[in-house]
Design a protein around this motif. Structure first.
Motif, PDB file in Angstrom:
ATOM      1  N   HIS A  35     -51.409 -46.043   9.151  1.00 45.15           N
ATOM      2  CA  HIS A  35     -50.742 -45.569  10.366  1.00 45.15           C
ATOM      3  C   HIS A  35     -51.738 -44.736  11.170  1.00 45.15           C
ATOM      4  O   HIS A  35     -52.766 -44.300  10.643  1.00 45.15           O
ATOM      5  CB  HIS A  35     -49.532 -44.730   9.945  1.00 45.15           C
ATOM      6  CG  HIS A  35     -48.573 -44.350  11.025  1.00 45.15           C
ATOM      7  ND1 HIS A  35     -48.828 -43.361  11.939  1.00 45.15           N
ATOM      8  CD2 HIS A  35     -47.322 -44.808  11.317  1.00 45.15           C
ATOM      9  CE1 HIS A  35     -47.788 -43.221  12.748  1.00 45.15           C
ATOM     10  NE2 HIS A  35     -46.861 -44.091  12.397  1.00 45.15           N
ATOM     11  N   GLY A  75     -40.548 -52.569   3.745  1.00 43.63           N
ATOM     12  CA  GLY A  75     -40.749 -51.842   4.980  1.00 43.63           C
ATOM     13  C   GLY A  75     -39.535 -51.124   5.521  1.00 43.63           C
ATOM     14  O   GLY A  75     -39.611 -50.495   6.581  1.00 43.63           O
ATOM     15  N   TRP A  95     -48.229 -51.779   2.291  1.00 45.01           N
ATOM     16  CA  TRP A  95     -49.145 -50.675   2.554  1.00 45.01           C
ATOM     17  C   TRP A  95     -49.395 -50.605   4.060  1.00 45.01           C
ATOM     18  O   TRP A  95     -49.589 -51.626   4.708  1.00 45.01           O
ATOM     19  CB  TRP A  95     -50.465 -50.872   1.826  1.00 45.01           C
ATOM     20  CG  TRP A  95     -50.365 -50.823   0.340  1.00 45.01           C
ATOM     21  CD1 TRP A  95     -50.167 -51.878  -0.512  1.00 45.01           C
ATOM     22  CD2 TRP A  95     -50.450 -49.667  -0.476  1.00 45.01           C
ATOM     23  NE1 TRP A  95     -50.134 -51.443  -1.816  1.00 45.01           N
ATOM     24  CE2 TRP A  95     -50.305 -50.081  -1.826  1.00 45.01           C
ATOM     25  CE3 TRP A  95     -50.653 -48.306  -0.219  1.00 45.01           C
ATOM     26  CZ2 TRP A  95     -50.349 -49.192  -2.892  1.00 45.01           C
ATOM     27  CZ3 TRP A  95     -50.696 -47.419  -1.280  1.00 45.01           C
ATOM     28  CH2 TRP A  95     -50.543 -47.868  -2.604  1.00 45.01           C
ATOM     29  N   TRP A 106     -40.217 -45.844   3.870  1.00 37.76           N
ATOM     30  CA  TRP A 106     -41.627 -45.549   3.638  1.00 37.76           C
ATOM     31  C   TRP A 106     -41.772 -44.127   3.103  1.00 37.76           C
ATOM     32  O   TRP A 106     -40.948 -43.256   3.402  1.00 37.76           O
ATOM     33  CB  TRP A 106     -42.418 -45.667   4.937  1.00 37.76           C
ATOM     34  CG  TRP A 106     -42.422 -47.040   5.531  1.00 37.76           C
ATOM     35  CD1 TRP A 106     -41.469 -47.603   6.334  1.00 37.76           C
ATOM     36  CD2 TRP A 106     -43.442 -48.039   5.371  1.00 37.76           C
ATOM     37  NE1 TRP A 106     -41.827 -48.874   6.692  1.00 37.76           N
ATOM     38  CE2 TRP A 106     -43.038 -49.176   6.116  1.00 37.76           C
ATOM     39  CE3 TRP A 106     -44.654 -48.087   4.688  1.00 37.76           C
ATOM     40  CZ2 TRP A 106     -43.813 -50.335   6.190  1.00 37.76           C
ATOM     41  CZ3 TRP A 106     -45.424 -49.236   4.761  1.00 37.76           C
ATOM     42  CH2 TRP A 106     -45.001 -50.345   5.502  1.00 37.76           C
ATOM     43  N   PHE A 128     -49.048 -44.831   4.515  1.00 38.65           N
ATOM     44  CA  PHE A 128     -47.676 -44.926   4.046  1.00 38.65           C
ATOM     45  C   PHE A 128     -47.550 -46.131   3.122  1.00 38.65           C
ATOM     46  O   PHE A 128     -48.291 -47.108   3.238  1.00 38.65           O
ATOM     47  CB  PHE A 128     -46.713 -45.101   5.225  1.00 38.65           C
ATOM     48  CG  PHE A 128     -46.619 -43.906   6.144  1.00 38.65           C
ATOM     49  CD1 PHE A 128     -45.555 -43.015   6.053  1.00 38.65           C
ATOM     50  CD2 PHE A 128     -47.587 -43.675   7.108  1.00 38.65           C
ATOM     51  CE1 PHE A 128     -45.456 -41.923   6.895  1.00 38.65           C
ATOM     52  CE2 PHE A 128     -47.504 -42.593   7.959  1.00 38.65           C
ATOM     53  CZ  PHE A 128     -46.435 -41.704   7.862  1.00 38.65           C
ATOM     54  N   GLY A 134     -38.117 -49.012   9.340  1.00 38.08           N
ATOM     55  CA  GLY A 134     -39.196 -48.030   9.236  1.00 38.08           C
ATOM     56  C   GLY A 134     -38.748 -46.607   8.977  1.00 38.08           C
ATOM     57  O   GLY A 134     -39.409 -45.657   9.419  1.00 38.08           O
ATOM     58  N   SER A 188     -44.404 -48.656   1.098  1.00 41.99           N
ATOM     59  CA  SER A 188     -42.994 -49.026   1.020  1.00 41.99           C
ATOM     60  C   SER A 188     -42.766 -49.890  -0.213  1.00 41.99           C
ATOM     61  O   SER A 188     -43.617 -50.710  -0.571  1.00 41.99           O
ATOM     62  CB  SER A 188     -42.575 -49.796   2.274  1.00 41.99           C
ATOM     63  OG  SER A 188     -41.261 -50.316   2.138  1.00 41.99           O
ATOM     64  N   GLU A 242     -44.870 -41.154   2.868  1.00 36.58           N
ATOM     65  CA  GLU A 242     -46.205 -40.797   3.330  1.00 36.58           C
ATOM     66  C   GLU A 242     -47.023 -40.244   2.169  1.00 36.58           C
ATOM     67  O   GLU A 242     -46.513 -39.478   1.337  1.00 36.58           O
ATOM     68  CB  GLU A 242     -46.115 -39.759   4.448  1.00 36.58           C
ATOM     69  CG  GLU A 242     -47.447 -39.416   5.074  1.00 36.58           C
ATOM     70  CD  GLU A 242     -47.304 -38.503   6.288  1.00 36.58           C
ATOM     71  OE1 GLU A 242     -48.341 -38.186   6.906  1.00 36.58           O
ATOM     72  OE2 GLU A 242     -46.157 -38.119   6.617  1.00 36.58           O
ATOM     73  N   LEU A 269     -41.201 -43.158   8.362  1.00 43.38           N
ATOM     74  CA  LEU A 269     -42.447 -43.070   9.108  1.00 43.38           C
ATOM     75  C   LEU A 269     -42.424 -41.840  10.012  1.00 43.38           C
ATOM     76  O   LEU A 269     -41.369 -41.353  10.405  1.00 43.38           O
ATOM     77  CB  LEU A 269     -42.659 -44.332   9.935  1.00 43.38           C
ATOM     78  CG  LEU A 269     -42.847 -45.627   9.142  1.00 43.38           C
ATOM     79  CD1 LEU A 269     -42.926 -46.819  10.089  1.00 43.38           C
ATOM     80  CD2 LEU A 269     -44.095 -45.559   8.263  1.00 43.38           C
ATOM     81  N   ILE A 276     -50.644 -53.353   8.638  1.00 44.78           N
ATOM     82  CA  ILE A 276     -49.694 -53.452   7.528  1.00 44.78           C
ATOM     83  C   ILE A 276     -50.064 -54.680   6.703  1.00 44.78           C
ATOM     84  O   ILE A 276     -50.312 -55.753   7.256  1.00 44.78           O
ATOM     85  CB  ILE A 276     -48.239 -53.590   8.020  1.00 44.78           C
ATOM     86  CG1 ILE A 276     -47.900 -52.534   9.063  1.00 44.78           C
ATOM     87  CG2 ILE A 276     -47.268 -53.474   6.848  1.00 44.78           C
ATOM     88  CD1 ILE A 276     -46.532 -52.746   9.709  1.00 44.78           C
TER      89      ILE A 276
END
Length: 372
Positions: free
Chosen positions: A233, A244, A230, A247, A238, A195, A240, A249, A198, A219
């Motif tokens: 959050h 994952g 996708w 990521w 976010f 992650g 990726s 934003e 993030l 997710i």
């Protein structure tokens, strides 16, 4: 295209059928009066799994092998006994974490006969016999970092998103609220916290990028391009491009980057849909206008889709699992906390209301016929 919807609500499971062009109606119902927290129709099998949250009577599982004509009670994922003297407390609320299934939050299908189940408090279970038995993924549960997971909207952390890689069913990624994104490449024998990129705005600045403090609300991935993920959050959207691990934003998303639900196009990795809301204290549509947002270029731009949706004094919140897209990427459906249900047959350009009188909607899924 799929012409039936399964809609889990606070008081039962409903099936909605498309009866002719532009018209849908409630076809039948099951478990009236019982909250249905999640439902899974396994493609191509006629199997449906439904999780019921019966309060004082506990969590129950129901399984149909014939598309819903008949149901049987099925085993519920169960934790092992908690070791004597083990202190296991939620770090946010300080409550002792129960080693028992409080809520079944997510279900996903893997290889034939394989099911994955995410629950509160933070357990992930796997079945290799179609739900007749379950095994707790001890490598994830026993990871010492699991004890840093925090309750968010619920008292305890939970697993709400399970992504099985269609290229390799041993590769599974899960989203934890609040505990970040975890992945395995060996069917759960080993897990990795991922992650990078993030951001948790609710944490002190020096902890905001810690992948363990992240609160993904939902997710999803693009089945035809499963490295594209996708995420809705707690404090933004976010995306990726590497399953994952990293990521980016998306900024300046109007009317809001806050929400719970997200759906990914099954074939176009650049297309996804969200249902925005006003953040935290209010949790209602921005300015009382219910809209869906859509990007068709990987998040560079978002369209606001409002045709057919209420644009004044609308107080509908859409939960994590209450937005769905069919396997062709043309039909969408979502239900809300007011008991309203809408369908679009043109990727969200226009919406029609099916009902405004269902119980509060908890989950929505398109159901394929076994001949599809």
């Amino acid at each position: 295209m799929a012409d039936r919807l399964l809609v889990g609500t606070h008081k039962g499971l409903f099936r909605i059928k498309r009866v002719d062009e532009g018209r849908w109606e409630i076809e039948r119902s099951w478990f009236l009066g019982d909250p249905v927290s999640t439902v899974l129709a396994v493609p191509g099998t006629g199997h449906i799994h439904a999780a019921l949250d019966l309060g004082h009577f506990g969590v129950k599982m129901q399984h149909s092998r014939d598309g819903g004509d008949n149901w049987n009670e099925a085993p519920v994922p169960a934790y092992p006994d908690k070791p004597d003297g083990l202190e296991d407390k939620d770090p946010f609320r300080g409550l002792e974490i129960p080693w028992s299934t409080q809520k079944i939050w997510s279900l996903a299908a893997g290889m034939p006969g394989e099911l994955w189940c995410g629950v509160i408090p933070g357990g992930l279970f796997r079945s290799t016999d179609g739900g007749e038995s379950w095994a707790l993924m001890r490598a994830l549960w026993d990871d010492p970092r699991r004890r840093q997971w925090m309750g968010g909207g619920y008292d305890f952390a939970g697993i709400h998103s399970i992504l099985v890689d269609p290229r390799d069913p041993a590769h599974v990624t899960v989203g934890v609220s609040v505990g970040g994104v975890w992945t395995t490449i060996d069917s759960g024998a080993h897990w990795e916290l991922i992650g990078e990129g993030l951001r948790s705005a609710y944490m002190p600045p020096d902890q905001a990028a810690d992948p363990l403090t992240q609160d993904p609300h939902r997710i999803v991935h693009c089945p035809a391009s499963p490295d594209r993920l996708w995420m809705q959050h707690h404090n933004g959207i976010f995306v990726s491009d590497d399953g994952g691990r990293h990521w980016r934003e998306l900024h300046d998303v109007l009317p809001s980057g806050f929400g719970f639900a997200v759906a990914a196009h099954p074939a176009d990795p650049d297309t996804a849909w969200f249902v925005p809301a006003q953040k935290d204290e209010q949790r209602i549509p921005v300015d009382g206008r219910l809209v869906v947002t859509r990007t068709r270029n990987g998040g560079e731009r978002f369209e606001i889709l409002a045709t057919g949706l209420p644009q004044a004094h609308a107080y509908d919140l859409v939960y994590r699992h209450a937005l769905a897209v069919d396997e062709q990427g043309e039909r969408l459906a979502f239900g809300s906390t007011t008991g309203s249900l809408w369908v679009s047959e043109d990727q969200g350009d226009a919406w029609q209301a099916i009902s405004h009188h269902l119980p509060p909607v908890l989950c929505v899924q398109f159901q394929q016929s076994t001949s599809d």
